[in-house]
Design an enzyme around this catalytic site. Structure first.
Site, PDB file in Angstrom:
ATOM      1  N   ASP A  59       2.659  13.384  -4.271  1.00 43.13           N
ATOM      2  CA  ASP A  59       2.615  11.972  -4.657  1.00 43.13           C
ATOM      3  C   ASP A  59       3.883  11.294  -4.157  1.00 43.13           C
ATOM      4  O   ASP A  59       4.990  11.808  -4.391  1.00 43.13           O
ATOM      5  CB  ASP A  59       2.514  11.830  -6.171  1.00 43.13           C
ATOM      6  CG  ASP A  59       1.168  12.288  -6.723  1.00 43.13           C
ATOM      7  OD1 ASP A  59       0.299  12.677  -5.916  1.00 43.13           O
ATOM      8  OD2 ASP A  59       0.995  12.254  -7.961  1.00 43.13           O
ATOM      9  N   ASP A 113     -11.358   8.755 -10.717  1.00 43.37           N
ATOM     10  CA  ASP A 113     -10.361   9.153 -11.711  1.00 43.37           C
ATOM     11  C   ASP A 113     -10.703   8.457 -13.019  1.00 43.37           C
ATOM     12  O   ASP A 113     -10.972   7.251 -13.043  1.00 43.37           O
ATOM     13  CB  ASP A 113      -8.962   8.771 -11.236  1.00 43.37           C
ATOM     14  CG  ASP A 113      -8.614   9.479  -9.938  1.00 43.37           C
ATOM     15  OD1 ASP A 113      -9.125  10.589  -9.707  1.00 43.37           O
ATOM     16  OD2 ASP A 113      -7.836   8.912  -9.142  1.00 43.37           O
TER      17      ASP A 113
END
Length: 242
Positions: A10, A131
């Site tokens: 990330d 998600d």
């Protein structure tokens, strides 16, 4: 069915970070060069690397594009997203060498548009990010780096994308993400029942090799590993051997 072990990086302002439950105010930064980390994962035997542009996800732009382009030049296939809002963004990432583009917010808001991209680019080259967050028993699908609420639910969109010919779906349990609390096995079993034809990538909460095995036994296509690898709780080579 192959089972893919997919390490994750990330990015925020060019740095490797992890958020807790997607909260931008709860960030852990890691003193590691993302290019070196990608090479290390490739050397360990990983075939794929999952890269998220966290700045881009919230802003709606490809904020870390140059770094993603550099990562795509390493010895590992890139699955990357965060900030993809248009077909130009999709094409730009493909042109940069990204093997599979992840679409999240636009996939929730404009499924008809993304269904057209599946046809145009090939379903295997896109990964639909569904998600999700449990809100009073309903699996909601927030957008914009998980900061905005949206109306569609996992139950409505997963079968819709399966019918549209989607292949790859990434599903993160937001409450578990970055928490090292174990994966939500019930969620992935539920998703497999909703759309059994999809190749589901499980994400969020995986701590150790036992969690990797538990996810694999559900029949999903792969698992995304982030914090557990960065903090040494899980060895990538061991996970790949599993």
């Amino acid at each position: 069915m192959n089972f893919d072990i997919i390490p994750a990086i990330d990015l925020r302002a060019g740095n490797v970070v992890r958020l807790r439950q997607g909260d931008y105010s709860q960030q852990t930064s890691y003193r590691v060069d993302p290019l070196r980390l990608a090479q290390d994962y490739a050397t360990a035997g990983a075939a794929w690397l999952h890269v998220v542009d966290l700045d881009g996800a919230r802003a709606g732009n490809l904020e870390n594009f140059r770094l993603i382009e550099a990562l795509a030049g390493t010895a590992i296939q890139l699955q990357a997203g965060g900030g993809v809002r248009s077909e130009d963004d999709v094409q730009r990432l493909f042109d940069a060498g990204v093997a599979r583009v992840v679409v999240g917010s636009v996939a929730v808001r404009e499924p008809e548009r993304v269904a057209e991209w599946l046809v145009r680019y090939g379903a295997g080259r896109l990964c639909i990010a569904l998600d999700t967050r449990d809100e009073n028993g309903v699996w909601r699908l927030p957008s914009d780096g998980w900061t905005q609420s949206e109306a569609p639910t996992l139950e409505t969109l997963a079968p819709r994308y399966a019918a549209a010919g989607a292949v790859h779906v990434l599903c993160t349990d937001i409450h578990r993400d970055g928490m090292l609390a174990g994966p939500n096995l019930g969620l992935y079993a539920h998703l497999r029942r909703l759309a059994p034809g999809l190749r589901v990538q499980a994400s969020g909460g995986v701590r150790d090799i036992a969690d990797v095995r538990a996810v694999r036994e559900l029949g999903v296509a792969g698992v995304v590993l982030g914090r557990s690898l960065l903090e040494g709780q899980l060895d990538l080579a061991e996970a790949l051997a599993c």
